[in-house]
Design an enzyme around this catalytic site. Structure first.
Site, PDB file in Angstrom:
ATOM      1  N   GLY A   3       0.810  -1.205   0.000  1.00 38.98           N
ATOM      2  CA  GLY A   3       0.000   0.000   0.000  1.00 38.98           C
ATOM      3  C   GLY A   3       0.842   1.253   0.000  1.00 38.98           C
ATOM      4  O   GLY A   3       2.051   1.211   0.228  1.00 38.98           O
ATOM      5  N   THR A   4       0.172   2.344  -0.260  1.00 39.78           N
ATOM      6  CA  THR A   4       0.823   3.640  -0.290  1.00 39.78           C
ATOM      7  C   THR A   4      -0.254   4.709  -0.240  1.00 39.78           C
ATOM      8  O   THR A   4      -1.446   4.417  -0.348  1.00 39.78           O
ATOM      9  CB  THR A   4       1.667   3.787  -1.564  1.00 39.78           C
ATOM     10  OG1 THR A   4       2.387   5.002  -1.509  1.00 39.78           O
ATOM     11  CG2 THR A   4       0.778   3.785  -2.787  1.00 39.78           C
TER      12      THR A   4
END
Length: 330
Positions: free
Chosen positions: A73-74
């Site tokens: 994720g980011t």
């Protein structure tokens, strides 16, 4: 056993090699040994002569799922306002459930007036950023002018399209400041480093003889541009984008705070708070925040800030609000 002629014979153990059709299965099952393909073939007379108990399970047992699913994720965001384009992102790169790098760079400069926020596989994003930078530099050397942000997004989308359906994962938001010219005939955009002039054709007011004629006038345009490009072929132009697993939390702050008339300090405060809220709720986003500002003079980068400082600022704001409420009640 050493005297047995094993040359050109089937090995005692069959090692399974994944084929193309096997890659379409669930990621949980990927890499597990198949029961059918791991069994030993007893057609070989030498192997059949070996005293291997038939009651033992030659084939592998049931597939054991991985301890955790592959997740990453980011949090990246970008929006337009009167001062240009502001791009912000966290700095945590994850691999499965582990933090691979706490200080990665997710906003990559492409040229002097264009940067790109990256989300997806880090290696793929870095590779295609270099390829895009090379092609834009070659375009500038051949034509003597920069390619517009929309042209760069179209070029990147066309380069990524042949890899659609593969494991390539690239989601980029191109943030740039455009300047160029539009020719009078076909309306084709011609970029330069000064300004953009757009030719508008319209009917003039009727004359005394009742005839109307066409008028052409040039309208200068030079300003920010924001385009989202994904490896599946998506290409969208807008004024606000947030990409990554933390984007739903960032949108909650951006939707209520972003507007065209923001000052520079207000825009930075909103972007920093949006990244902080996303990292507070999303386990795969965190550590620091990078902020880039793109204007007519090019892009500038603010010094990297630790999100713990935003956490303590938020606690101080809440403490101050409680004190004010207590003072009012007294």
């Amino acid at each position: 056993m050493s005297s047995l002629p094993f040359s050109n014979r089937t090995s005692l153990f069959n090692f399974y090699t994944p084929v193309a059709e096997y890659l379409d299965e669930s990621p949980i099952q990927f890499g597990q040994i198949s029961n059918v393909q791991s069994s030993i073939s007893f057609q070989d007379p030498i192997l059949s002569s070996l005293s291997i108990p038939t009651g033992l399970p030659i084939a592998s047992s049931q597939s054991v799922p991985l301890p955790f699913p592959m997740a990453h994720g980011t949090t990246t965001l970008a929006f337009m306002f009167q001062g240009g384009v502001l791009a912000a992102a966290d700095t945590r790169s994850s691999c499965s459930g582990l933090v691979a790098c706490p200080a990665s760079q997710k906003i990559l400069p492409i040229h002097s007036h264009l940067v790109g926020t990256t989300s997806g596989t880090s290696a793929d994003c870095a590779l295609w950023k270099r390829i895009l930078s090379r092609e834009l530099r070659l375009y500038q050397l051949r034509n003597g002018r920069r390619l517009s942000t929309r042209g760069a997004a179209k070029l990147l989308s066309h380069m990524l399209h042949p890899f659609k359906g593969t494991e390539l994962c690239v989601a980029a938001t191109l943030c740039g400041w455009d300047g160029g010219e539009v020719d009078d005939q076909g309306g084709t955009e011609i970029d330069s480093q000064r300004e953009t002039t757009k030719t508008i054709t319209q009917w003039s007011s009727p004359t005394t003889s009742g005839q109307r004629c066409l008028e052409r006038k040039k309208v200068s345009f030079s300003g920010p541009s924001l385009v989202y490009v994904c490896s599946d072929g998506t290409r969208l132009q807008g004024t606000l984008f947030s990409v990554g697993s933390g984007s739903p939390y960032a949108y909650s702050i951006l939707d209520q705070g972003v507007q065209w008339g923001l000052t520079m300090d207000e825009a930075i405060s909103i972007a920093r708070e949006a990244v902080y809220r996303a990292t507070h709720r999303d386990a795969y986003s965190g550590n620091c925040v990078d902020i880039y500002h793109i204007s007519s003079k090019g892009w500038t980068r603010r010094s990297r800030e630790d999100l713990k400082e935003e956490y303590y600022r938020e606690k101080e704001r809440r403490r101050q609000e409680r004190r004010e409420r207590q003072d009012v009640t007294l």
